[in-house]
Scaffold this motif. Sequence first.
Motif, mmCIF file in Angstrom:
data_model
loop_
_atom_site.group_PDB
_atom_site.id
_atom_site.type_symbol
_atom_site.label_atom_id
_atom_site.label_comp_id
_atom_site.label_asym_id
_atom_site.label_seq_id
_atom_site.Cartn_x
_atom_site.Cartn_y
_atom_site.Cartn_z
ATOM 1 N N PRO A 5 0.807 -1.229 0.000
ATOM 2 C CA PRO A 5 0.000 0.000 0.000
ATOM 3 C C PRO A 5 0.842 1.282 0.000
ATOM 4 C CG PRO A 5 -0.929 -1.578 1.529
ATOM 5 C CD PRO A 5 0.379 -2.156 1.051
ATOM 6 N N HIS A 6 1.965 1.256 0.725
ATOM 7 C CA HIS A 6 2.844 2.425 0.763
ATOM 8 C C HIS A 6 3.423 2.710 -0.627
ATOM 9 C CE1 HIS A 6 5.759 5.336 2.151
ATOM 10 N NE2 HIS A 6 6.734 4.605 1.610
ATOM 11 N N LEU A 7 3.908 1.670 -1.311
ATOM 12 C CA LEU A 7 4.451 1.840 -2.657
ATOM 13 C C LEU A 7 3.367 2.237 -3.647
ATOM 14 C CD1 LEU A 7 7.095 -0.987 -3.214
ATOM 15 C CD2 LEU A 7 7.451 1.479 -3.164
ATOM 16 N N GLN A 8 2.175 1.690 -3.462
ATOM 17 C CA GLN A 8 1.071 2.041 -4.353
ATOM 18 C C GLN A 8 0.799 3.537 -4.309
ATOM 19 O OE1 GLN A 8 -2.512 -0.214 -3.722
ATOM 20 N NE2 GLN A 8 -1.535 -2.172 -4.183
ATOM 21 N N LYS A 9 0.806 4.110 -3.097
ATOM 22 C CA LYS A 9 0.552 5.545 -2.955
ATOM 23 C C LYS A 9 1.646 6.352 -3.637
ATOM 24 C CE LYS A 9 -0.347 9.316 0.229
ATOM 25 N NZ LYS A 9 -0.330 10.207 -0.902
ATOM 26 N N GLN A 10 2.902 5.964 -3.441
ATOM 27 C CA GLN A 10 4.008 6.677 -4.079
ATOM 28 C C GLN A 10 3.903 6.611 -5.601
ATOM 29 O OE1 GLN A 10 7.407 4.816 -1.856
ATOM 30 N NE2 GLN A 10 8.215 6.897 -2.067
ATOM 31 N N VAL A 11 3.623 5.422 -6.120
ATOM 32 C CA VAL A 11 3.534 5.231 -7.566
ATOM 33 C C VAL A 11 2.354 6.029 -8.125
ATOM 34 C CG1 VAL A 11 3.081 3.521 -9.367
ATOM 35 C CG2 VAL A 11 4.712 3.011 -7.551
ATOM 36 N N LYS A 12 1.228 6.030 -7.420
ATOM 37 C CA LYS A 12 0.058 6.786 -7.884
ATOM 38 C C LYS A 12 0.353 8.282 -7.909
ATOM 39 C CE LYS A 12 -3.487 3.490 -6.442
ATOM 40 N NZ LYS A 12 -4.591 3.228 -5.502
ATOM 41 N N ASP A 13 1.060 8.790 -6.893
ATOM 42 C CA ASP A 13 1.411 10.214 -6.859
ATOM 43 C C ASP A 13 2.330 10.578 -8.026
ATOM 44 O OD1 ASP A 13 -0.120 10.569 -4.597
ATOM 45 O OD2 ASP A 13 1.591 10.494 -3.207
ATOM 46 N N ILE A 14 3.311 9.729 -8.299
ATOM 47 C CA ILE A 14 4.234 9.976 -9.410
ATOM 48 C C ILE A 14 3.486 9.879 -10.736
ATOM 49 C CG2 ILE A 14 6.250 9.052 -10.631
ATOM 50 C CD1 ILE A 14 7.360 8.313 -7.811
ATOM 51 N N PHE A 15 2.595 8.912 -10.853
ATOM 52 C CA PHE A 15 1.803 8.752 -12.071
ATOM 53 C C PHE A 15 0.931 9.983 -12.297
ATOM 54 C CE2 PHE A 15 -1.634 7.222 -14.744
ATOM 55 C CZ PHE A 15 -0.966 6.430 -15.667
ATOM 56 N N ALA A 16 0.310 10.484 -11.238
ATOM 57 C CA ALA A 16 -0.545 11.670 -11.358
ATOM 58 C C ALA A 16 0.266 12.882 -11.798
ATOM 59 C CB ALA A 16 -1.252 11.940 -10.032
ATOM 60 N N GLY A 17 1.450 13.055 -11.237
ATOM 61 C CA GLY A 17 2.311 14.166 -11.638
ATOM 62 C C GLY A 17 2.750 14.057 -13.090
ATOM 63 N N SER A 18 3.062 12.846 -13.522
ATOM 64 C CA SER A 18 3.467 12.619 -14.910
ATOM 65 C C SER A 18 2.302 12.875 -15.855
ATOM 66 C CB SER A 18 3.986 11.191 -15.082
ATOM 67 O OG SER A 18 5.118 10.975 -14.286
ATOM 68 N N TYR A 19 1.126 12.469 -15.467
ATOM 69 C CA TYR A 19 -0.065 12.691 -16.287
ATOM 70 C C TYR A 19 -0.354 14.192 -16.407
ATOM 71 C CZ TYR A 19 -4.797 12.207 -18.091
ATOM 72 O OH TYR A 19 -5.921 12.298 -18.866
ATOM 73 N N SER A 20 -0.178 14.922 -15.303
ATOM 74 C CA SER A 20 -0.391 16.371 -15.329
ATOM 75 C C SER A 20 0.592 17.051 -16.272
ATOM 76 C CB SER A 20 -0.251 16.955 -13.926
ATOM 77 O OG SER A 20 -1.273 16.479 -13.095
ATOM 78 N N THR A 21 1.853 16.616 -16.242
ATOM 79 C CA THR A 21 2.849 17.169 -17.156
ATOM 80 C C THR A 21 2.465 16.883 -18.600
ATOM 81 O OG1 THR A 21 4.594 16.906 -15.522
ATOM 82 C CG2 THR A 21 5.293 17.116 -17.817
ATOM 83 N N GLN A 22 2.007 15.674 -18.852
ATOM 84 C CA GLN A 22 1.568 15.282 -20.190
ATOM 85 C C GLN A 22 0.427 16.198 -20.659
ATOM 86 O OE1 GLN A 22 -0.492 11.531 -20.205
ATOM 87 N NE2 GLN A 22 0.059 11.087 -22.310
#
Length: 105
Positions: free
Chosen positions: A51-68
Motif C-alpha cells: 500500500p505504501h508503494l502504491q501511494k508513491q507510484v500513484k502520486d508519481i503517475f498523477a504528476g506525470s499525467y499532469s505534465t503530459q
Amino acid sequence: MQFRFLGGAIGLAIASNILNGRLAHHLHGVLTSHELHLFLENVKSIEHLSPHLQKQVKDIFAGSYSTQMRVMIGFAAAQILAIFLIIKRGRQLAAGKTHPGVSSG
C-alpha cells in the motif's frame, strides 16, 4: 484528413514518451527494475505492490499525467495561434482565396 491522422499519431507518440519517460525516471529509485518493467508494461501490476508503494507510484503517475496534459495544452494553444496567423483581413482564410479569372470548380 491525412494531416489530421498524422497529427493525432504524432500527438499520441509525444504524450506516450512524456508519460513513460517521466515514470521511468521518477520510479527508478522507488521500484526495483523488475517492478518498474512490469508497471510500464501494465499499470494493473500496481495491485501487487505494498500500500505504501502504491501511494508513491500513484502520486508519481498523477504528476506525470499532469505534465503530459500541460504539454498537450501547449500544443493546442500553439495551433490556435497558428490559425490566427493564416487568417487574413476580412476573416478569409489565406488558403481559401481564389485569384481573379481562375475558376474554383
